[in-house]
Design a protein around this motif. Structure first.
Motif, PDB file in Angstrom:
ATOM      1  N   ASP A   1     -91.946 -88.569 -74.760  1.00 18.35           N
ATOM      2  CA  ASP A   1     -92.534 -88.227 -76.061  1.00 18.35           C
ATOM      3  C   ASP A   1     -92.155 -86.813 -76.484  1.00 18.35           C
ATOM      4  O   ASP A   1     -91.839 -86.567 -77.664  1.00 18.35           O
TER       5      ASP A   1
ATOM      6  N   THR B   1     -93.667 -90.555 -69.228  1.00 20.75           N
ATOM      7  CA  THR B   1     -94.036 -90.921 -70.598  1.00 20.75           C
ATOM      8  C   THR B   1     -94.181 -89.668 -71.458  1.00 20.75           C
ATOM      9  O   THR B   1     -93.695 -89.622 -72.601  1.00 20.75           O
TER      10      THR B   1
ATOM     11  N   ASP C   1     -94.776 -86.971 -65.168  1.00 17.01           N
ATOM     12  CA  ASP C   1     -95.264 -87.891 -66.203  1.00 17.01           C
ATOM     13  C   ASP C   1     -94.088 -88.205 -67.122  1.00 17.01           C
ATOM     14  O   ASP C   1     -93.826 -87.499 -68.086  1.00 17.01           O
TER      15      ASP C   1
ATOM     16  N   PRO D   1     -93.641-100.107 -71.609  1.00 15.84           N
ATOM     17  CA  PRO D   1     -93.825 -98.847 -70.876  1.00 15.84           C
ATOM     18  C   PRO D   1     -92.527 -98.047 -70.797  1.00 15.84           C
ATOM     19  O   PRO D   1     -91.427 -98.601 -70.847  1.00 15.84           O
ATOM     20  N   VAL D   2     -92.669 -96.732 -70.671  1.00 20.46           N
ATOM     21  CA  VAL D   2     -91.516 -95.862 -70.425  1.00 20.46           C
ATOM     22  C   VAL D   2     -91.159 -95.972 -68.952  1.00 20.46           C
ATOM     23  O   VAL D   2     -92.020 -95.789 -68.080  1.00 20.46           O
TER      24      VAL D   2
ATOM     25  N   ARG E   1     -94.877 -97.659 -79.500  1.00 23.80           N
ATOM     26  CA  ARG E   1     -94.230 -98.077 -78.256  1.00 23.80           C
ATOM     27  C   ARG E   1     -94.685 -99.493 -77.911  1.00 23.80           C
ATOM     28  O   ARG E   1     -95.887 -99.794 -77.917  1.00 23.80           O
TER      29      ARG E   1
END
Length: 216
Positions: free
Chosen positions: A52, A48, A46, A73-74, A70
């Motif tokens: 974080d 994202t 993951d 998207p990451v 945000r």
């Protein structure tokens, strides 16, 4: 919404990688993380959450990201640290990022692409006219490319080694901050308008080790 941003980009070095933040206008900040390939499995799960967690766990950045929103998207990609040992094959040649990895800290990939294109242009014309498939001309291009960029490659490797040691990088940063002539010289080499030999010599490294600021 990242707090404390200015028009100056930032790079934050850690023992397990580094992050960068840069103001791109309109209140938007580009944020990126670079980590060793050994941590790729964590990113595959993951990315994202990885993103974080990285920023929320860094004391100097956590509060600045606390209220950030945000807006895209990451994304995760890599690995990047690869280079072609030989930049040609019969009927083909590699230039710029296709041939080498350019770390964002030492950067100047645009210069390498343009200068590499100049080196290739004459040899490509010879290759088209040659009766041997152009192999000799492309081999000459590869040799010229290595002569042109070998000094910069050495500096990039040295900087890469320093990046894994925040202590070493902090010392280098203190010396360059206290010695403008050395900082300007380094910037000139990184920017490809001063030859690497101005840094790749014992005198510069001794000054880097013992100059004012090194022991601050």
């Amino acid at each position: 919404g990242i707090e404390g941003m200015s028009e100056v980009g930032e790079i934050h070095l850690e023992s397990d990688g580094y992050s960068g933040v840069a103001n791109v206008g309109g209140g938007i900040t580009n944020a990126a993380i670079v980590v060793p390939a050994s941590r790729s499995a964590e990113l595959a799960g993951d990315h994202t959450a990885f993103f974080d967690t990285w920023f929320s766990s860094r004391p100097q950045l956590a509060s600045r990201f606390a209220n950030a929103e945000r807006v895209s998207p990451v994304r995760a990609t890599g690995p990047f640290a690869s280079a072609a040992k030989i930049a040609w094959a019969p009927g083909a040649a590699l230039v710029g990022d296709a041939a080498d990895f350019y770390d964002p800290i030492t950067g100047e990939g645009v210069y390498a692409a343009l200068r590499g294109g100049e080196l290739l242009a004459g040899q490509a014309a010879k290759a088209v006219r040659a009766n041997d498939g152009g192999n000799a001309a492309l081999k000459d291009y590869d040799a010229a490319r290595k002569r042109e960029f070998s000094g910069k490659w050495k500096i990039e490797r040295l900087i890469g080694m320093s990046l894994v040691s925040p202590v070493a990088m902090n010392r280098i940063a203190r010396v360059l901050a206290a010695n403008k002539d050395m900082a300007d010289l380094f910037a000139g080499v990184a920017g490809d308008f001063i030859p690497p030999r101005e840094i790749l010599n014992p005198r510069f490294f001794l000054k880097l080790a013992f100059a004012r600021g090194a022991r601050a």
